[in-house]
Write a protein that holds these residues in place. Structure first.
Motif, PDB file in Angstrom:
ATOM      1  N   ASP A 261       0.841  -1.196   0.000  1.00 43.35           N
ATOM      2  CA  ASP A 261       0.000   0.000   0.000  1.00 43.35           C
ATOM      3  C   ASP A 261       0.877   1.247   0.000  1.00 43.35           C
ATOM      4  OD1 ASP A 261      -2.223  -1.591   0.099  1.00 43.35           O
ATOM      5  OD2 ASP A 261      -2.691  -1.185   2.209  1.00 43.35           O
ATOM      6  N   THR A 262       0.414   2.307  -0.632  1.00 43.19           N
ATOM      7  CA  THR A 262       1.137   3.578  -0.623  1.00 43.19           C
ATOM      8  C   THR A 262       0.631   4.431   0.531  1.00 43.19           C
ATOM      9  OG1 THR A 262       1.523   3.561  -3.005  1.00 43.19           O
ATOM     10  CG2 THR A 262       1.652   5.682  -1.899  1.00 43.19           C
ATOM     11  N   VAL A 263       1.542   4.831   1.402  1.00 41.58           N
ATOM     12  CA  VAL A 263       1.172   5.645   2.555  1.00 41.58           C
ATOM     13  C   VAL A 263       1.694   7.062   2.368  1.00 41.58           C
ATOM     14  CG1 VAL A 263       1.094   3.702   4.162  1.00 41.58           C
ATOM     15  CG2 VAL A 263       3.249   4.921   3.822  1.00 41.58           C
ATOM     16  N   VAL A 264       0.956   7.994   2.921  1.00 43.58           N
ATOM     17  CA  VAL A 264       1.363   9.398   2.934  1.00 43.58           C
ATOM     18  C   VAL A 264       1.511   9.801   4.391  1.00 43.58           C
ATOM     19  CG1 VAL A 264       0.763  11.755   2.288  1.00 43.58           C
ATOM     20  CG2 VAL A 264       0.128   9.848   0.782  1.00 43.58           C
TER      21      VAL A 264
ATOM     22  N   LEU B  17      -0.053   9.386  10.047  1.00 45.75           N
ATOM     23  CA  LEU B  17      -0.421   8.666   8.824  1.00 45.75           C
ATOM     24  C   LEU B  17      -1.557   9.452   8.173  1.00 45.75           C
ATOM     25  CD1 LEU B  17      -0.245   6.382   6.833  1.00 45.75           C
ATOM     26  CD2 LEU B  17      -1.608   4.964   8.405  1.00 45.75           C
ATOM     27  N   VAL B  18      -1.234  10.220   7.169  1.00 47.10           N
ATOM     28  CA  VAL B  18      -2.199  11.113   6.533  1.00 47.10           C
ATOM     29  C   VAL B  18      -3.244  10.331   5.743  1.00 47.10           C
ATOM     30  CG1 VAL B  18      -2.505  13.047   4.928  1.00 47.10           C
ATOM     31  CG2 VAL B  18      -0.490  12.956   6.425  1.00 47.10           C
TER      32      VAL B  18
ATOM     33  N   GLY C 206       3.633  21.083   4.382  1.00 49.65           N
ATOM     34  CA  GLY C 206       2.701  20.978   3.266  1.00 49.65           C
ATOM     35  C   GLY C 206       3.081  19.950   2.222  1.00 49.65           C
ATOM     36  N   GLN C 207       4.185  19.214   2.460  1.00 47.23           N
ATOM     37  CA  GLN C 207       4.619  18.209   1.492  1.00 47.23           C
ATOM     38  C   GLN C 207       4.906  16.891   2.211  1.00 47.23           C
ATOM     39  OE1 GLN C 207       7.781  19.530  -1.076  1.00 47.23           O
ATOM     40  NE2 GLN C 207       6.935  21.571  -1.283  1.00 47.23           N
ATOM     41  N   PRO C 208       3.863  16.155   2.572  1.00 43.14           N
ATOM     42  CA  PRO C 208       4.067  14.869   3.254  1.00 43.14           C
ATOM     43  C   PRO C 208       4.882  13.903   2.401  1.00 43.14           C
ATOM     44  CG  PRO C 208       1.767  15.569   3.369  1.00 43.14           C
ATOM     45  CD  PRO C 208       2.447  16.465   2.371  1.00 43.14           C
ATOM     46  N   PHE C 209       5.421  12.901   3.043  1.00 41.25           N
ATOM     47  CA  PHE C 209       6.284  11.910   2.415  1.00 41.25           C
ATOM     48  C   PHE C 209       5.440  10.713   1.998  1.00 41.25           C
ATOM     49  CE2 PHE C 209       9.537   8.419   3.367  1.00 41.25           C
ATOM     50  CZ  PHE C 209      10.131   8.509   2.125  1.00 41.25           C
TER      51      PHE C 209
ATOM     52  N   LYS D 243      -3.701   3.531  11.671  1.00 42.57           N
ATOM     53  CA  LYS D 243      -4.854   3.764  10.813  1.00 42.57           C
ATOM     54  C   LYS D 243      -4.772   5.173  10.243  1.00 42.57           C
ATOM     55  CE  LYS D 243      -7.904   0.687  13.449  1.00 42.57           C
ATOM     56  NZ  LYS D 243      -9.179   0.577  14.207  1.00 42.57           N
ATOM     57  N   PRO D 244      -5.383   5.410   9.090  1.00 45.72           N
ATOM     58  CA  PRO D 244      -5.354   6.758   8.514  1.00 45.72           C
ATOM     59  C   PRO D 244      -5.849   7.797   9.521  1.00 45.72           C
ATOM     60  CG  PRO D 244      -6.233   5.204   6.924  1.00 45.72           C
ATOM     61  CD  PRO D 244      -6.097   4.453   8.224  1.00 45.72           C
ATOM     62  N   GLY D 245      -5.123   8.880   9.640  1.00 44.22           N
ATOM     63  CA  GLY D 245      -5.465   9.934  10.591  1.00 44.22           C
ATOM     64  C   GLY D 245      -4.795   9.773  11.944  1.00 44.22           C
ATOM     65  N   SER D 246      -4.160   8.639  12.171  1.00 46.39           N
ATOM     66  CA  SER D 246      -3.510   8.385  13.458  1.00 46.39           C
ATOM     67  C   SER D 246      -2.236   9.209  13.598  1.00 46.39           C
ATOM     68  CB  SER D 246      -3.185   6.898  13.590  1.00 46.39           C
ATOM     69  OG  SER D 246      -2.426   6.659  14.754  1.00 46.39           O
ATOM     70  N   LYS D 247      -1.984   9.657  14.831  1.00 47.56           N
ATOM     71  CA  LYS D 247      -0.739  10.340  15.167  1.00 47.56           C
ATOM     72  C   LYS D 247      -0.116   9.617  16.356  1.00 47.56           C
ATOM     73  CE  LYS D 247      -2.266  14.970  13.700  1.00 47.56           C
ATOM     74  NZ  LYS D 247      -2.468  16.378  14.136  1.00 47.56           N
ATOM     75  N   ARG D 248       1.118   9.150  16.182  1.00 48.50           N
ATOM     76  CA  ARG D 248       1.804   8.430  17.241  1.00 48.50           C
ATOM     77  C   ARG D 248       3.261   8.887  17.352  1.00 48.50           C
ATOM     78  NH1 ARG D 248       0.103   1.981  16.739  1.00 48.50           N
ATOM     79  NH2 ARG D 248      -2.127   2.243  17.232  1.00 48.50           N
TER      80      ARG D 248
END
Length: 280
Positions: free
Chosen positions: A193-196, A275-276, A215-218, A239-244
Motif C-alpha cells: 500500500d502507498t502511505v502518505v 499517517l495522513v 505541506g509536502q508529506p512523504f 490507521k489513517p489519521g492516526s498520530k503516534r
C-alpha cells in the motif's frame, strides 16, 4: 527519509563569520588553513582515525551550504586520504582535538574530482570554506569501544527516555515503543500500500535530525524496504489519521553503521508520525 551515506552530498545541503581577515597558512602538503583557535590537547588524527566535528561550509560569497550546528548533530567520519592536493580530507589531518580551523578547498579541484558541474552560487576559480570545530579524535580501537559500550546500554537509554518522556507507552514484541496521540479510522495499511505521512525525527536528547517539509508529506509503498524497518512496522500498525510517537531501537533503524555522518552507530530514534492517508 533515507539519508545519503556520501560525505560529498553535504555540499548541496544548507554559518560562520567571514574569515577573510585571518591569515592563511599553507602546509608543505599544499593544504590551506585559517586557524581560529587551538585546542589544549594537541591531538591530531592519522589516516583511519575516527573524527567527530561540527562544520559549516560556505561559498566564496559566504552563502551557507551546510551547517551541522543547525542540523543539531556533529559529523562523524574516519580520516581518509584526500583525492587531490588541498582537499578537505587532507586539511582535516592538521586539525587537532578542540581546534577551530577553516580549510580552503578549490572548487575547481573538488568538482573536477567529483565529475559534476558547478552548482548555482559556486563559480570557477573560487574556494569553498570548510570551517571545522573538532570535538573528538579517536583511534579505531577507542571508537569501537565507545560504540560497544553504547550498544550494551542502549536498552537502558531507551527505558530511561520512555519513563521520563513517554510514560504509558506500549512496547511491541519487536522492541518498538509507541504512544498514540490521535486515533485514526479505517484499515491499517498492508505491504505494498502507498502511505502518505508527515513526520519529525529526533534523537533521545530531543534534537531534530529530519522532518517532512511543510505541506509536502512523504509518500512511499509500505513494507517494501523503502524506509528503515522500524518505520514499516510502525506504519502497518496505524490507521489513517492516526498520530503516534515511536521510539525505534537502532536494530530497526540504522544499526551499527549509522547514516551519512548524521546518525551515529547504535542510535535509537524518536519519530512523531502522522499517517495522513493510505492508497490500496
Amino acid at each position: 527519509m533515507k539519508l545519503s551515506s556520501s560525505f560529498l552530498a553535504l555540499l548541496i545541503l544548507g554559518g560562520l563569520t567571514s574569515c577573510d581577515k585571518f591569515k592563511i597558512t599553507t602546509t608543505e602538503e599544499g593544504d590551506r588553513l585559517i586557524i581560529h583557535e587551538k585546542g589544549k590537547s594537541g591531538k591530531t588524527a592519522k589516516e583511519g582515525d575516527f573524527l567527530t566535528f561540527d562544520m559549516v561550509i560556505k561559498s566564496s560569497t559566504d552563502s551557507v551550504l551546510k551547517d551541522s550546528y543547525k542540523d543539531g548533530q556533529p559529523l562523524m567520519m574516519p580520516l581518509q586520504k584526500g583525492q587531490f592536493k588541498g582537499s578537505f580530507e587532507s586539511g582535516l589531518a592538521h586539525i587537532g582535538e578542540g581546534d577551530s580551523t577553516t580549510v580552503l578547498v578549490s572548487a575547481d579541484s573538488l568538482f573536477t574530482m567529483m565529475n559534476q558541474p558547478f552548482p548555482p552560487g559556486i563559480s570557477k576559480g573560487t574556494d569553498l570554506k570548510f570551517t571545522v570545530k573538532m570535538r573528538k579524535v579517536q583511534t579505531q580501537e577507542e571508537f569501537q569501544k565507545e560504540i560497544a559500550d553504547k550498544k550494551a546500554n542502549e536498552g537502558k537509554y531507551i527505558e530511561d527516555y520512555v519513563n521520563k518522556s513517554l510514560k504509558g507507552a506500549v512496547k511491541t514484541p519487536e522492541g518498538l515503543y509507541y504512544s498514540e496521540k490521535t486515533a485514526g479510522n479505517g484499515a491499517t495499511p498492508v505491504k505494498g500500500d502507498t502511505v502518505v505521512v508527515s513526520y519529525v525525527g529526533k534523537f533521545l536528547d530531543g534534537k531534530e535530525f529530519d522532518k517532512s517539509e511543510l505541506g509536502q508529506p512523504f509518500s512511499f509503498p509500505v513494507g517494501m524496504g523503502y524506509v528503515i524497518p522500524g518505520w514499516d512496522k510502525a506504519l502497518m500498525m496505524m490507521k489513517p489519521g492516526s498520530k503516534r510517537t515511536f521510539v525505534i531501537p537502532s536494530t530497526l533503524a540504522y544499526g551499527e553503521q549509522g547514516a551519512g555522518g548524521v546518525i551515529p552507530p547504535n542510535t535509537p530514534l524518536v519519530f512523531d508520525i502522522e499517517l495522513v492517508s493510505v492508497k490500496k
